[in-house]
Motif scaffolding. Structure first.
Motif, PDB file in Angstrom:
ATOM      1  N   GLY A 157       0.801  -1.204   0.000  1.00 28.43           N
ATOM      2  CA  GLY A 157       0.000   0.000   0.000  1.00 28.43           C
ATOM      3  C   GLY A 157       0.833   1.253   0.000  1.00 28.43           C
ATOM      4  O   GLY A 157       1.892   1.329   0.604  1.00 28.43           O
ATOM      5  N   ARG A 210      -9.138   2.656   0.716  1.00 27.16           N
ATOM      6  CA  ARG A 210      -8.322   1.560   0.203  1.00 27.16           C
ATOM      7  C   ARG A 210      -7.565   1.997  -1.048  1.00 27.16           C
ATOM      8  O   ARG A 210      -8.029   2.860  -1.805  1.00 27.16           O
ATOM      9  N   THR A 211      -6.405   1.375  -1.262  1.00 30.52           N
ATOM     10  CA  THR A 211      -5.608   1.687  -2.439  1.00 30.52           C
ATOM     11  C   THR A 211      -4.823   0.453  -2.860  1.00 30.52           C
ATOM     12  O   THR A 211      -4.516  -0.425  -2.037  1.00 30.52           O
ATOM     13  N   ALA A 212      -4.522   0.358  -4.144  1.00 32.63           N
ATOM     14  CA  ALA A 212      -3.724  -0.754  -4.663  1.00 32.63           C
ATOM     15  C   ALA A 212      -3.153  -0.337  -6.009  1.00 32.63           C
ATOM     16  O   ALA A 212      -3.683   0.553  -6.680  1.00 32.63           O
ATOM     17  N   ASP A 266      -7.707   4.151  -5.943  1.00 31.15           N
ATOM     18  CA  ASP A 266      -8.053   4.413  -4.548  1.00 31.15           C
ATOM     19  C   ASP A 266      -9.546   4.663  -4.468  1.00 31.15           C
ATOM     20  O   ASP A 266     -10.159   5.198  -5.399  1.00 31.15           O
ATOM     21  N   SER A 272      -6.486  -4.542  -2.653  1.00 31.73           N
ATOM     22  CA  SER A 272      -6.595  -3.468  -1.658  1.00 31.73           C
ATOM     23  C   SER A 272      -7.093  -3.988  -0.310  1.00 31.73           C
ATOM     24  O   SER A 272      -7.072  -3.256   0.681  1.00 31.73           O
ATOM     25  N   SER A 299      -2.557   7.344  -1.538  1.00 29.09           N
ATOM     26  CA  SER A 299      -3.160   7.537  -2.843  1.00 29.09           C
ATOM     27  C   SER A 299      -2.730   8.836  -3.489  1.00 29.09           C
ATOM     28  O   SER A 299      -2.731   8.967  -4.699  1.00 29.09           O
TER      29      SER A 299
END
Length: 233
Positions: free
Chosen positions: A20, A163-165, A154, A190, A23
């Motif tokens: 992670g 959440r972010t990925a 995000d 995420s 963002s």
């Protein structure tokens, strides 16, 4: 030789983390003129060789007046010459190019998915340096090109969790994914494991970017450094 997907790379924002990155870190555009160089990979080998030998690392043999997001990935030759992922750490925030030193060590020694690298592994290693460029806010989650862009998502899930990925550009083509499959995989990456709906996808903000890659092996490093090593005897 084949490689595992770069999707397994860890993405700390500034310091080591399991996965992670903030963002906002990929929101700024960067110049397209940045190119990963052989010297970047050789320097990463210098870093870990000096670490194991407990000697001072040579100075970088490249322009150090550069800042960009970057990754260092180590691969190790396994059975049937297959290159297995050995460690990958990177950052989506612009960093001085000299941060290759920190990330070469972190990806070799502090990737939590692997045991710390041992000196005896060096002859089996390859190093890939990735410099990330051209961060752009996409118009929608499909406004990017497979094989050209990396993607960062995000979103805030229905429970209010941010959440972010992210995937590097090479991941979707390596996996044979469509854009829709890539997005759904990122949602799961995420940490969101509930059913994925169109409403969920509509929450996503996507940033696309590009990268410049360079890969060199231990043998390449040894050949490049042999005159220096010989002169020191």
């Amino acid at each position: 030789s084949s490689r595992p997907s770069a999707s397994f790379c860890a993405l700390p924002s500034v310091v080591m983390a399991t996965d992670g990155c903030a963002s906002s870190s990929g929101s700024e555009s960067s110049a397209t003129t940045l190119s990963a160089e052989e010297a970047h990979c050789l320097y990463c080998f210098d870093v870990i060789a000096s670490h194991f030998a407990r000697t001072r690392c040579p100075e970088p043999a490249f322009d150090t007046a550069i800042q960009c997001p970057l990754f260092v990935t180590w691969y190790k030759q396994g059975q049937h010459s297959h290159m297995d992922l050995r460690g990958c750490i990177g950052c989506l925030k612009p960093l001085p190019i000299t941060s290759l030193r920190d990330y070469a060590l972190s990806s070799a020694l502090r990737d939590q998915r692997f045991k710390p690298m041992q000196e005896r592994e060096m002859p089996m290693l390859q190093c890939t340096v990735s410099l990330l460029t051209d961060f752009e806010q996409a118009l929608d989650i499909y406004d990017w090109t497979i094989g050209t862009h990396g993607v960062l998502i995000d979103f805030i899930d229905p429970c209010g969790t941010s959440r972010t990925a992210v995937y590097l550009p090479e991941v979707p083509p390596e996996q044979g994914w469509t854009k829709a499959q890539t997005i759904d995989s990122l949602i799961h990456k995420s940490g969101y494991m509930q059913p994925i709906t169109d409403n969920m996808r509509s929450r996503i903000r996507l940033t696309r970017y590009q990268s410049s890659l360079m890969t060199r092996s231990y043998d390449d490093w040894l050949k490049a450094r042999q005159p220096v090593i010989g002169a020191g005897r």
